[in-house]
Design an enzyme around this catalytic site. Structure first.
Site, PDB file in Angstrom:
ATOM      1  N   SER A   9       5.894   1.552   2.184  1.00 19.02           N
ATOM      2  CA  SER A   9       5.106   0.435   2.670  1.00 19.02           C
ATOM      3  C   SER A   9       3.629   0.804   2.832  1.00 19.02           C
ATOM      4  CB  SER A   9       5.715  -0.059   3.990  1.00 19.02           C
ATOM      5  OG  SER A   9       5.202  -1.300   4.360  1.00 19.02           O
ATOM      6  N   GLU A  68      -5.621   5.858  -7.221  1.00 22.83           N
ATOM      7  CA  GLU A  68      -6.176   5.055  -8.304  1.00 22.83           C
ATOM      8  C   GLU A  68      -7.662   4.756  -8.145  1.00 22.83           C
ATOM      9  OE1 GLU A  68      -1.961   2.763  -9.381  1.00 22.83           O
ATOM     10  OE2 GLU A  68      -3.754   1.585  -8.899  1.00 22.83           O
ATOM     11  N   LYS A  89       8.295   0.087  -1.570  1.00 26.04           N
ATOM     12  CA  LYS A  89       8.347  -1.166  -0.806  1.00 26.04           C
ATOM     13  C   LYS A  89       7.032  -1.899  -1.048  1.00 26.04           C
ATOM     14  CE  LYS A  89       8.255  -3.970   2.928  1.00 26.04           C
ATOM     15  NZ  LYS A  89       7.097  -4.740   3.446  1.00 26.04           N
TER      16      LYS A  89
END
Length: 458
Positions: free
Chosen positions: A290, A301, A315
């Protein structure tokens, strides 16, 4: 305007309704519609003709719960007033229980991760362990909220869980003494050569501020590079994940994207402010879920920070939480979140840049301290004990699950070194100390931390 909350990868743990903008999270309201006539007719017939008196409140609760259950979404759930009270409990500074985040998966209660320093962690409960029964009561088919009500309890009381380790058909019973579970979420240590390691165990109200305090402390001790440890972090509050991500990501770069059912996306980008200047590596594992996955994906990224460890939990959905007037609560999935590069990691997880497994002995099964093993005992728990003794250099002979004289000698030698009664019987404190020594060895020989250190030294 998008109103949403990102919850732990569990049901029945702390959550907040969050709003981007000035609007507030709304309360649930019900408008009468013709599609509910069938529901009303059912209620009226049961109320009038059922062969005995019915609990009307229970009937209504069951109807609402049934609607949410029909979504087949472990993150959409209805909570009674009692369950909702437990649901909100963790926003305080502490709660009482065993300290394990859980979720319901395919009708089974599964551990997402134990909380650092909790009774659950100390007895060796691990991510993906299945909880089959609580104090002998079968909990298959229960929601996570219902299971939480059984598992939690007052400090000093005991609860017995029937545990099945992932990939194993064997079960073991673990009796755990409940304790006060503090919600400190940030733990900092200065390693060698100016490398700081900061573990974030969840994302609660004060995690960002806790992290700033830890960073200042590490700066004062000469921090030259930093490891962020997100292992066994089940997630938490979205705003905290965004604030923390902002420390590592250049202004204007994406932190995450949120997509509704119509495909409309809202992009959250990094703002100006305090930034971490030293080299950073992040560690994740299968218990990272999560909000911790949001942080991991964002720094990977949008900031090129390397990820080390194992594939994360996976999740990638967003929930709204709403309260009914009677104190009950409903939460349901409203959107999915995407990484800066628009990847949806739900049920897939995040692959680290450097895949590093922990030593095999880190996955050894639990041994029940209440069970007694001596010469002639034969079980998988004996085999686990033999493997532990072998790792700790107490030669138990053949590792086959049979408690023979070699095993007894190894246990006696271990008991002598641990200053325990040297009777060659595996039980109680001997079992606990044996598992503690393995835990200490895992920490000392942490292959994932070692890889992160290697990368930071380049």
């Amino acid at each position: 305007m998008l109103i949403f909350v990102l919850i732990f990868a569990t049901a029945g743990i702390t959550t907040f309704a969050l709003a981007f903008g000035d609007e507030k999270a709304v309360k649930v309201g019900v408008n009468q519609r013709t599609e509910f006539n069938k529901l009303y007719d059912t209620y009226d017939q049961l109320n009038k003709n059922y062969y005995k008196d019915i609990d009307k409140e229970k009937l209504i609760n069951g109807a609402i719960n049934g609607m949410l259950d029909s979504l087949d979404d472990p993150y959409s759930d209805y909570m009674t007033k009692a369950e909702a009270s437990k649901f909100h409990e963790s926003i305080s500074s502490s709660f009482q229980g065993i300290g394990a985040e859980i979720q319901e998966k395919d009708g089974t209660i599964v551990v997402v991760s134990p909380i650092k320093g909790s009774p659950a962690e100390k007895v060796g409960i691990k991510p993906n362990d299945k909880i089959l029964a609580v104090d002998g009561k079968n909990i298959r088919g229960m929601s996570a909220n219902e299971a939480v009500l059984l598992i939690r309890g007052k400090k000093g009381t005991k609860v017995t869980l029937t545990i099945q380790r992932a990939g194993s058909h064997d079960t073991t019973q673990m009796t755990i003494t409940r304790d006060e579970i503090p919600l400190n979420t940030v733990y900092a240590d200065m390693l060698k050569d100016g490398i700081a390691k900061i573990q974030i165990t969840s994302f609660s109200e004060n995690t960002y501020n806790e992290l700033l305090t830890a960073l200042n402390d590490m700066d004062s001790k000469g921090m030259k590079s930093l490891i962020i440890d997100l292992r066994q972090n089940p997630g938490g509050l979205l705003d905290q994940a965004i604030k923390i991500s902002n420390l590592f990501i250049p202004e204007g770069k994406k932190i995450l994207q949120v997509e509704d059912k119509n495909g409309k996306r809202e992009v959250v980008t990094a703002e100006d402010g305090k930034k971490i200047k030293v080299p950073v590596a992040v560690i994740i594992d299968k218990g990272s879920a999560s909000a911790s996955e949001i942080l991991a994906a964002a720094v990977s990224e949008s900031a090129g920070i390397p990820l080390v460890g194992e594939k994360s939990f996976g999740k990638g959905t967003v929930q709204t939480a709403s309260d009914f007037k009677d104190g009950s609560n409903m939460k349901f999935t409203t959107a999915k979140w995407l990484t800066p590069n628009a990847n949806w990691i739900h049920q897939k997880g995040i692959e680290p840049n450097y895949k590093v497994n922990m030593p095999k002995y880190a996955e050894l099964p639990l041994i029940n301290p209440d069970s007694k093993y001596k010469v002639s005992s034969l079980s998988n728990e004996v085999k686990a004990a033999e493997e532990m003794l072998k790792v700790l250099k107490y030669n138990p002979g053949k590792v086959d699950g049979y408690f023979d004289e070699d095993t007894k000698r190894a246990v006696i030698n271990f008991q002598k070194d641990a200053k325990l009664k040297a009777n060659g019987i595996l039980q109680g404190n001997t079992t606990i100390q044996l598992m503690n020594k393995i835990r200490e060895k895992i920490i000392k020989n942490d292959t994932q931390v070692n890889k992160a250190i290697e990368l930071l030294k380049k």
